[in-house]
Write an enzyme that holds these catalytic residues in place. Structure first.
Site, PDB file in Angstrom:
ATOM      1  CB  ALA A 288      -0.930  -0.001   1.222  1.00  0.00           C
TER       2      ALA A 288
ATOM      3  NE  ARG B 176       8.513   1.023   1.012  1.00  0.00           N
ATOM      4  CZ  ARG B 176       8.653   1.288  -0.293  1.00  0.00           C
ATOM      5  NH1 ARG B 176       9.776   1.832  -0.730  1.00  0.00           N
ATOM      6  NH2 ARG B 176       7.700   1.000  -1.136  1.00  0.00           N
TER       7      ARG B 176
ATOM      8  CG  ASP C 226       8.300  -9.720   3.824  1.00  0.00           C
ATOM      9  OD1 ASP C 226       7.622 -10.065   2.840  1.00  0.00           O
ATOM     10  OD2 ASP C 226       9.525  -9.897   3.912  1.00  0.00           O
TER      11      ASP C 226
ATOM     12  CB  SER D 236       1.414  -8.618 -14.679  1.00  0.00           C
ATOM     13  OG  SER D 236       2.221  -8.174 -15.758  1.00  0.00           O
TER      14      SER D 236
ATOM     15  CE1 TYR E 199       6.345  -9.376 -11.991  1.00  0.00           C
ATOM     16  CE2 TYR E 199       6.048  -9.214 -14.371  1.00  0.00           C
ATOM     17  CZ  TYR E 199       5.699  -8.824 -13.090  1.00  0.00           C
ATOM     18  OH  TYR E 199       4.701  -7.901 -12.895  1.00  0.00           O
TER      19      TYR E 199
ATOM     20  CE  LYS F 137       2.766 -10.060 -10.880  1.00  0.00           C
ATOM     21  NZ  LYS F 137       1.939  -9.633  -9.719  1.00  0.00           N
TER      22      LYS F 137
ATOM     23  CD  GLU G 110       8.989   2.421  -4.476  1.00  0.00           C
ATOM     24  OE1 GLU G 110       9.217   1.271  -4.041  1.00  0.00           O
ATOM     25  OE2 GLU G 110       8.905   3.419  -3.752  1.00  0.00           O
ATOM     26  CG  PHE G 111       7.461  -2.999 -12.413  1.00  0.00           C
ATOM     27  CD1 PHE G 111       6.920  -4.182 -11.967  1.00  0.00           C
ATOM     28  CD2 PHE G 111       8.121  -2.998 -13.645  1.00  0.00           C
ATOM     29  CE1 PHE G 111       7.015  -5.351 -12.718  1.00  0.00           C
ATOM     30  CE2 PHE G 111       8.228  -4.151 -14.402  1.00  0.00           C
ATOM     31  CZ  PHE G 111       7.673  -5.327 -13.935  1.00  0.00           C
TER      32      PHE G 111
END
Length: 742
Positions: free
Chosen positions: A490, A515, A540, A620, A633, A637, A670-671
């Site tokens: 989030a 974070r 996490d 994705s 990756y 997905k 931030e991908f």
């Protein structure tokens, strides 16, 4: 004729009837079905006086039915002769068009633990939902049901262990043995030996021949269903057809043929034709009348269905489920015949198993055209006892309470109705049920539809209150008010944009991310700017033990999660398979796949218990196609895509919506920076074209979430106009498609 007892969960009635038909006329079965009503009779109590040898149909329906398992150890202790038969459960799908088969296993310790875990999870999740029921009636019903679940969860392991020790027989093995174990339970020789005994006793030749023909018909039917169970439905139908050629006047063969056409082959129209012919020859065949009515109703021929079921009601008024079916048919499609519908509903409420919907429909007629509000009040209270989540029952009870001048009770039920079904949360209703004192609404003519007449009273009251300027108009309610969203990932990109978009609509937010400091800043800003409740979790998602702990430790007011958005995910590395970084692979699998699974496993039991919820997986276009150097990756997905489909299949019967959003390139995230391990130069992959923005994806997520409860958007694929696939991108510049604010 020998007499045996057979006990089963009400959903398994057809299996019990099949077994009874297979052993007739030699053995008669005394039936002991058990329903699921919250205050329904326990199977242990029903069987307390039984001294007959007992056949127990053990299905997933029985093993998840608290009325069946509570106190059942006592039955097992005093039953000298017991034959447990493990059968599969068959349930109608939510749409009503298909039959779902649930395999039942109860043969070893792992099978026992499966159901022990089910009951423990059920009790834990149910305990968390107690705050939903605020009025005395609902609280009493909830506590009674919770006690039953607790007692079941405590004693279920011993019940299951004793059943396994009694060496249960699989249904298919019973059929392969031509039901010989049942004859043994009854102390009778198998059919072949019995035939020899009959001949030795020199019975009359015509009687022996008749018995031989009856037995051959039974064998044909049993053999055909064994073929169908093994997947050979066409051969099974041929077996029954040949049997009919030899026994053209046998009604049971014709009925079984029609039943297999409908259920086994899905050939509805041929099944209806078969039933028409059968009923011409055997107009009083109860199974054929009931099945014919079901198929007529499915075809939209309601008058024909009514005719068949009313004929059956004249012949066998207590035929299982008949009163319910007829009552619902009349209320839905023949509203002018409300008195006949009320008679069938009255009869249905006297059955052992009564649903909340049956009580509600009866209460609706009593409150409306029948004008018997006192009895309607009682029926609605029973509806809520049986189904605390029945929103229309809460609403109609609120209106009756209001008409009695009991505004506080009316308001409590109104708020419960709104919580369950936001459509009741209208300005007119809010003003009426929030009034500081009771005002007698003017009388309106009695309408055919009870709710329409009662809602008119509320509308009239609103006009009166507005004219007196009392109370002040309620502030506009935002669409997400009262709904709780659990959102992972989030603090940036799509997750942050989604949090902001949903906050603007008034949703309560549980924000989860790694974070903690950034979470706190985002939550403070959303509280200040949007005046919403926000709860944060430093999490996490790849930490298996941590996920379960934080969800279980949610404060009471945050435990009812309406919407789960599995957004957390990442891409690491951009290497071909032979040089890939193993740490990168593990990290993507842990977050994109395991993390989604851990969070879903922790949140969904509560949704299942409440019979509602929405899950959105942020996937994705990499889950739709692969591209060079995207190997692992793309694999994760693709797994999300498969899981989304599988989750929907598992959860559809619980009223839970499952869908996914599959965006292509998205900036404002931030991908790219994460994929290239913080290399900002390599991460500049959007400078020469305009991709999607995180707010575009958030807007799509909001659109999916905001659909009415009956709409489930399964899969949304998003790409920027300049992107045709993962590898085909028009990189001629951004200016042509750049958003206006740029």
């Amino acid at each position: 004729m020998s007499l045996l007892a057979i006990a089963y969960s009400q959903e398994d009635l057809s299996a019990a009837q099949r077994i009874a038909a297979a052993v007739e006329p030699d053995i008669e079965l005394e039936h002991y079905p058990v329903g699921r009503a919250n205050d329904g009779e326990l199977l242990a109590d029903v069987l307390r006086k039984n001294r007959l040898p007992l056949i127990l149909l053990v299905s997933d329906s029985l093993l998840t039915n608290p009325n069946a398992l509570q106190g059942f150890v006592g039955v097992l202790e005093r039953t000298q002769n017991l034959l447990p038969v493990v059968i599969d459960a068959h349930r109608p799908s939510e749409s009503g068009g298909d039959v779902i088969t649930v395999e039942t296993r109860l043969f070893d310790r792992s099978d026992i633990m499966h159901y022990v875990s089910h009951w423990q999870d059920r009790y834990i999740e149910l305990r968390r939902g107690g705050e939903d029921y605020t009025d005395a009636v609902s609280q009493h019903a909830f506590k009674t049901y919770l006690r039953r679940i607790r007692e079941t969860s405590v004693g279920v392991e011993e019940v299951l262990e004793r059943l396994v020790e009694s060496d249960p027989l699989a249904d298919r093995d019973l059929r392969d043995a031509d039901y010989d174990p049942i004859y043994q339970l009854a102390g009778l020789p198998p059919p072949e030996n019995r035939q020899a005994v009959m001949q030795d006793e020199t019975l009359k030749e015509d009687g022996a021949a008749s018995a031989g023909r009856n037995q051959s018909v039974t064998e044909i039917i049993n053999r055909a269903w064994r073929m169908s169970d093994a997947g050979n439905t066409d051969e099974a139908l041929e077996e029954l057809h040949e049997g009919l050629d030899d026994n053209p006047d046998n009604g049971e063969l014709a009925y079984q043929h029609a039943l297999m056409l409908a259920l086994g082959a899905g050939a509805i129209e041929p099944a209806r034709d078969e039933l028409r012919t059968l009923l011409q020859q055997h107009p009083n065949h109860p199974g054929a009348l009931f099945l014919s009515g079901e198929l007529d109703q499915a075809a939209g021929e309601y008058a024909a269905a009514r005719k068949q079921w009313e004929r059956l009601a004249d012949l066998q008024p207590n035929y299982p489920e008949l009163s319910n079916r007829l009552a619902y048919l009349l209320t839905d499609h023949f509203p002018d015949n409300y008195r006949e519908a009320a008679e069938y509903l009255s009869r249905a409420t006297k059955a052992e198993r009564v649903s909340g919907e049956t009580y509600y429909r009866y209460g609706q007629l009593l409150a409306g055209p029948l004008e018997r509000s006192c009895k309607a009040f009682k029926m609605l209270q029973k509806a809520i006892e049986e189904d605390p989540n029945h929103a229309p029952a809460h609403y109609l009870l609120a209106v009756l309470e209001f008409d009695r001048g009991r505004l506080q009770h009316a308001r409590q039920n109104f708020l419960l109705a709104c919580n369950l079904e936001p459509a009741y949360d209208t300005p007119a209703n809010r003003r009426a049920f929030s009034a500081g004192h009771y005002v007698q609404p003017k009388t309106t003519p009695v309408a055919t539809d009870a709710l329409s007449a009662l809602k008119q009273n509320i509308a009239d009251l609103e006009k009166m209150l507005v004219s007196q300027q009392e109370p002040e108009p309620a502030p506009k309610t935002r669409a997400g008010a009262g709904k709780t969203v659990f959102l992972t990932g989030a603090t940036s990109g799509i997750g942050l944009a989604t949090a902001r978009r949903l906050a603007a609509d008034g949703y309560r937010l549980i924000l989860a991310a790694r974070r903690e400091e950034r979470l706190k800043d985002i939550a403070d800003k959303l509280r200040q700017e949007e005046s919403i409740d926000v709860h944060t979790i430093s999490l996490d998602v790849s930490r298996r033990d941590r996920v379960g702990e934080v969800v279980a430790a949610l404060p009471e007011e945050w435990r009812e999660i309406d919407i789960l958005i599995n957004n957390a995910g990442k891409a690491k590395g951009f290497d071909p398979i032979h040089t890939g970084d193993l740490d990168h692979w593990d990290e993507m699998i842990d977050v994109n796949l395991r993390g989604l699974l851990y969070v879903t496993r922790a949140v969904t039991p509560g949704m299942v218990a409440r019979k509602r919820g929405t899950i959105i997986n942020v996937a994705s276009t990499a889950g739709k196609e692969v591209y060079p150097n995207g190997n692992v990756y793309c694999a994760t997905k693709h797994a999300v895509d498969a899981l989304t489909h599988a989750m929907r299949l598992d959860l559809v019967k619980h009223g839970i919506r499952v869908g996914q959003i599959c965006p292509a390139h998205v900036e404002e995230t931030e991908f790219a920076l994460v994929r290239f391990d913080g290399d900002s130069e390599r991460a500049k992959i959007y400078n020469d074209f305009q991709p999607l923005r995180s707010v575009d994806v958030a807007e799509t997520i909001h659109f999916v979430v905001a659909q009415p409860p009956h709409v489930n958007i399964l899969d949304v694929v998003l790409q920027g106009t300049q992107q045709a696939s993962s590898t085909v991108v028009d990189r001629s510049g951004r200016s042509r498609f750049a958003p206006e604010e740029e």
